[in-house]
Scaffold this motif. Structure first.
Motif, PDB file in Angstrom:
ATOM      1  N   ASN A   1      48.828  40.326  33.961  1.00  0.00           N
ATOM      2  CA  ASN A   1      47.694  41.343  34.004  1.00  0.00           C
ATOM      3  C   ASN A   1      46.626  41.375  32.596  1.00  0.00           C
ATOM      4  OD1 ASN A   1      47.480  44.733  33.052  1.00  0.00           O
ATOM      5  ND2 ASN A   1      46.332  44.167  34.702  1.00  0.00           N
TER       6      ASN A   1
ATOM      7  N   SER B   1      49.478  41.914  39.773  1.00  0.00           N
ATOM      8  CA  SER B   1      50.379  42.797  40.102  1.00  0.00           C
ATOM      9  C   SER B   1      51.915  42.753  40.412  1.00  0.00           C
ATOM     10  CB  SER B   1      49.652  43.283  41.535  1.00  0.00           C
ATOM     11  OG  SER B   1      48.486  43.630  41.473  1.00  0.00           O
TER      12      SER B   1
ATOM     13  N   TYR C   1      45.000  45.798  40.863  1.00  0.00           N
ATOM     14  CA  TYR C   1      46.281  45.540  39.991  1.00  0.00           C
ATOM     15  C   TYR C   1      47.220  46.824  40.519  1.00  0.00           C
ATOM     16  CZ  TYR C   1      49.722  46.204  36.223  1.00  0.00           C
ATOM     17  OH  TYR C   1      50.775  46.305  35.712  1.00  0.00           O
ATOM     18  N   ASN C   2      48.243  46.426  41.030  1.00  0.00           N
ATOM     19  CA  ASN C   2      49.418  47.420  41.857  1.00  0.00           C
ATOM     20  C   ASN C   2      48.509  48.151  42.776  1.00  0.00           C
ATOM     21  OD1 ASN C   2      51.235  46.055  40.329  1.00  0.00           O
ATOM     22  ND2 ASN C   2      51.374  47.767  39.074  1.00  0.00           N
TER      23      ASN C   2
ATOM     24  N   ASP D   1      44.009  39.363  42.398  1.00  0.00           N
ATOM     25  CA  ASP D   1      45.144  40.130  42.053  1.00  0.00           C
ATOM     26  C   ASP D   1      45.483  39.978  40.566  1.00  0.00           C
ATOM     27  OD1 ASP D   1      47.577  41.074  41.633  1.00  0.00           O
ATOM     28  OD2 ASP D   1      48.569  40.071  43.315  1.00  0.00           O
ATOM     29  N   ASP D   2      45.488  41.028  39.695  1.00  0.00           N
ATOM     30  CA  ASP D   2      45.489  40.741  38.382  1.00  0.00           C
ATOM     31  C   ASP D   2      47.009  41.017  37.984  1.00  0.00           C
ATOM     32  OD1 ASP D   2      44.605  40.658  35.837  1.00  0.00           O
ATOM     33  OD2 ASP D   2      43.933  42.826  35.612  1.00  0.00           O
TER      34      ASP D   2
END
Length: 261
Positions: free
Chosen positions: A77, A50, A20-21, A47-48
């Motif tokens: 997210n 991002s 995440y990011n 990729d949660d």
């Protein structure tokens, strides 16, 4: 296979990396180098949701080596627990013999995976190996002091809840040998976020998993990591520790409290 299960190669690994990011923190060369040296290890990045271009960065790895790198993008997210669960369920659809998850910041270098896999290779009765951040002489385990002591208090309570003599429930490096019951551990969404590792272990030590898998003290093994460095930009905050204590109570009540017969 008649039951829809893929034919598994027990020596192969699919490692889920929740993100995440993480665009600025992902060490692409470390992932690419390890994959090149270990063609039986695949990485599934999740990729949660991002907002910083994390998927674009991961795409560079896919371009270089599509056979060993995969990307799953979640629409929003949902937290680390949801990202890990989504990745593991995808990994179980593949013919891999070992699944697991690893922190994207590589606080534990990927080389630690070698020793963890060796335990599974040498000890057929062990099905889950989890890293343990133990600062022994001759090892390089460096942690933020406040987080370390909060973690020690939390681990003491968590092990009492689980009734397992574990040193470190929260290490972000875990692998599981794929068994008939592995999917059952991840079948339902986790009710907790920061302490989902404990919830996962609670599912292992509770019925019906334990009746199929065996004594948790035999099937779970902690592996003392040689290297761990707390990294800048971790999303875990001290305030999360207070909610974690509440979550331990939820885990006990949901999975581990004595049932009336």
């Amino acid at each position: 296979m008649p039951n829809g299960e893929p034919t598994r190669n027990e020596a192969t690994v699919t490692l889920v990396v929740p993100c995440y990011n993480e665009a600025r923190r992902l060490d692409l060369e470390a992932f690419a180098g390890y994959a090149s040296a270990n063609p039986d290890v695949a990485f599934l990045f999740v990729d949660d949701g991002s907002t910083d271009g994390t998927s674009s960065v991961i795409a560079k790895l896919l371009d270089r080596n599509p056979a060993q790198f995969q990307l799953k993008r979640l629409p929003a997210n949902g937290g680390k627990a949801a990202a890990v669960r989504a990745g593991i369920l995808d990994a179980l659809e593949q013919p891999t013999g070992i699944v697991g998850y690893w922190d994207a910041d590589l606080a534990a270098p990927l080389e630690e995976l070698d020793g963890m896999r060796q335990i599974l290779a040498e000890r057929p009765g062990v099905h889950i190996v989890t890293g343990a951040r133990v600062n022994l002489l001759g090892r390089s385990v460096r942690r933020n002091l406040i987080r370390h002591w909060i973690g020690r208090v939390f681990a003491t309570v968590a092990t009492a809840v689980l009734r397992l003599p574990m040193y470190d429930t929260q290490c972000g490096a875990k692998i599981l040998r794929v068994q008939s019951w592995t999917a059952d551990i991840f079948a339902q969404p986790f009710q907790t976020s920061w302490v989902f590792d404990v919830e996962m272990l609670a599912r292992v030590v509770s019925e019906p998993i334990v009746s199929i898998a065996g004594d948790p003290r035999s099937i779970i093994c902690e592996y003392p990591l040689s290297t761990w460095f707390d990294t800048q930009g971790s999303k875990l905050r001290v305030r999360n520790a207070f909610g974690a204590v509440f979550d331990l109570g939820r885990i006990y009540w949901r999975y581990l409290r004595p049932r009336r017969t």
